[in-house]
Design a protein around this motif. Structure first.
Motif, PDB file in Angstrom:
ATOM      1  N   LEU A 131       0.866  -1.209  -0.063  1.00 46.65           N
ATOM      2  CA  LEU A 131       0.223   0.060  -0.094  1.00 46.65           C
ATOM      3  C   LEU A 131       0.798   1.285   0.041  1.00 46.65           C
TER       4      LEU A 131
ATOM      5  N   SER B 216      -8.723   1.857  -0.659  1.00 44.33           N
ATOM      6  CA  SER B 216      -7.988   0.822   0.637  1.00 44.33           C
ATOM      7  C   SER B 216      -8.850   0.902   1.836  1.00 44.33           C
TER       8      SER B 216
ATOM      9  N   ALA C 271      -7.598  -6.565  -0.121  1.00 42.85           N
ATOM     10  CA  ALA C 271      -7.697  -6.008  -1.405  1.00 42.85           C
ATOM     11  C   ALA C 271      -8.325  -6.967  -2.338  1.00 42.85           C
TER      12      ALA C 271
END
Length: 311
Positions: free
Chosen positions: A217, A234, A244
């Motif tokens: 991320l 996210s 995810a």
């Protein structure tokens, strides 16, 4: 209702006066803009003002990376240029961010050290939290209601920043890129910053990107050059590993199966929800999955090294 409008107009007049006195203002855009369904009003507002813009992680997809005033994401895992701009500003106009410690750093009292902070938040407790952050002007309003009045013809709100400040901010963006020339030279294994820069160039403006948590991320947020129209998801403040893969399936189905969905996950996060591959196969969901394999829980390892002497 009339009292609310009067209060908002009074606050707008205060903002106008503060902006006129300011020499180094910054606009912060956060996730509250989408939560309040204020995208259209934000776009109208950005056409009226000429001011350096930064975003939080959850505000990443609000502005095109190449927008003339955009500097980057701020915070602990933000870009240096954007953070320099905030730390050297004298006025912050904050739309949609609660200014948590991931944005301000662990010592909120050092955030934007010389700036007067104007914060609009529907939650009065976010405005009044006592953690060292000093908010100069607290506006307890729904952001959409506030922007509707701010954009109204009766207000006629316009602002042009001084060119020297704008130039300095853009120089910081150029001089401190998240993806460096040395990143691009590393071929084996490929550098993650360079990879995400390349991926962002290949994707189109209608794509939906869903990223996991941890290193995958932070790399994707820092290096991705967002196009206006893209959505970047996210779980951010919650940040559960394994988000995810199921999140990508949900993103595809919620868009009436029309938009391409890109899933970005790490080897750790992928393993936690690997059973969702069966959901994807059973429902014939065409998600494109990138597993960023660093052979471990990279951010957990980093925290253990930094804070716990590798214990």
């Amino acid at each position: 209702k009339n009292k609310k409008i009067i209060r908002i107009k009074n606050d707008i007049n205060k903002i106008k006066k503060l902006l006129l006195k300011s020499k180094r203002p910054i606009l912060i855009l956060g996730g509250g803009i989408r939560m309040s369904k204020s995208i259209n009003e934000l776009d109208k507002f950005l056409k009226k003002i000429d001011i350096p813009i930064v975003t939080t992680w959850s505000g990443l997809d609000l502005v095109d990376y190449n927008h003339k005033n955009y500097l980057g994401c701020i915070g602990v895992y933000g870009s240096r240029g954007a953070n320099f701009a905030v730390q050297n500003s004298d006025l912050i106009l904050n739309f949609g961010s609660r200014l948590d410690t991931r944005v301000t750093g662990g010592k909120p009292e050092t955030f934007a050290r010389a700036a007067k902070i104007i914060s609009i938040d529907i939650d009065k407790y976010e405005l009044n939290k006592k953690r060292g952050l000093d908010i100069y002007l607290k506006i307890n309003q729904d952001l959409n209601s506030f922007l509707l009045i701010l954009n109204s013809k009766s207000i006629n709100f316009k602002y042009l920043v001084n060119k020297d400040w704008k130039k300095v901010c853009q120089e910081w963006k150029l001089n401190y890129p998240n993806v460096t020339s040395s990143n691009r030279k590393i071929k084996q294994p490929i550098n993650p910053y360079f990879f995400f820069e390349c991926l962002s160039e290949k994707l189109n403006k209608n794509d939906v990107i869903v990223s996991d948590t941890g290193a995958s991320l932070t790399w994707s947020i820092q290096a991705f050059k967002i196009k206006k129209g893209q959505r970047f998801f996210s779980a951010y403040g919650n940040s559960p590993m394994g988000y995810a893969l199921p999140g990508s399936a949900g993103a595809f189905l919620s868009n009436n199966k029309k938009k391409r969905v890109i899933c970005i996950t790490g080897d750790g996060g992928f393993q936690l929800n690997i059973q969702e591959l069966q959901t994807i196969v059973s429902n014939n969901i065409p998600v494109k999955i990138f597993v960023i394999n660093n052979n471990g829980y990279g951010i957990i390892k980093q925290f253990q090294e930094l804070y716990l002497k590798k214990r």
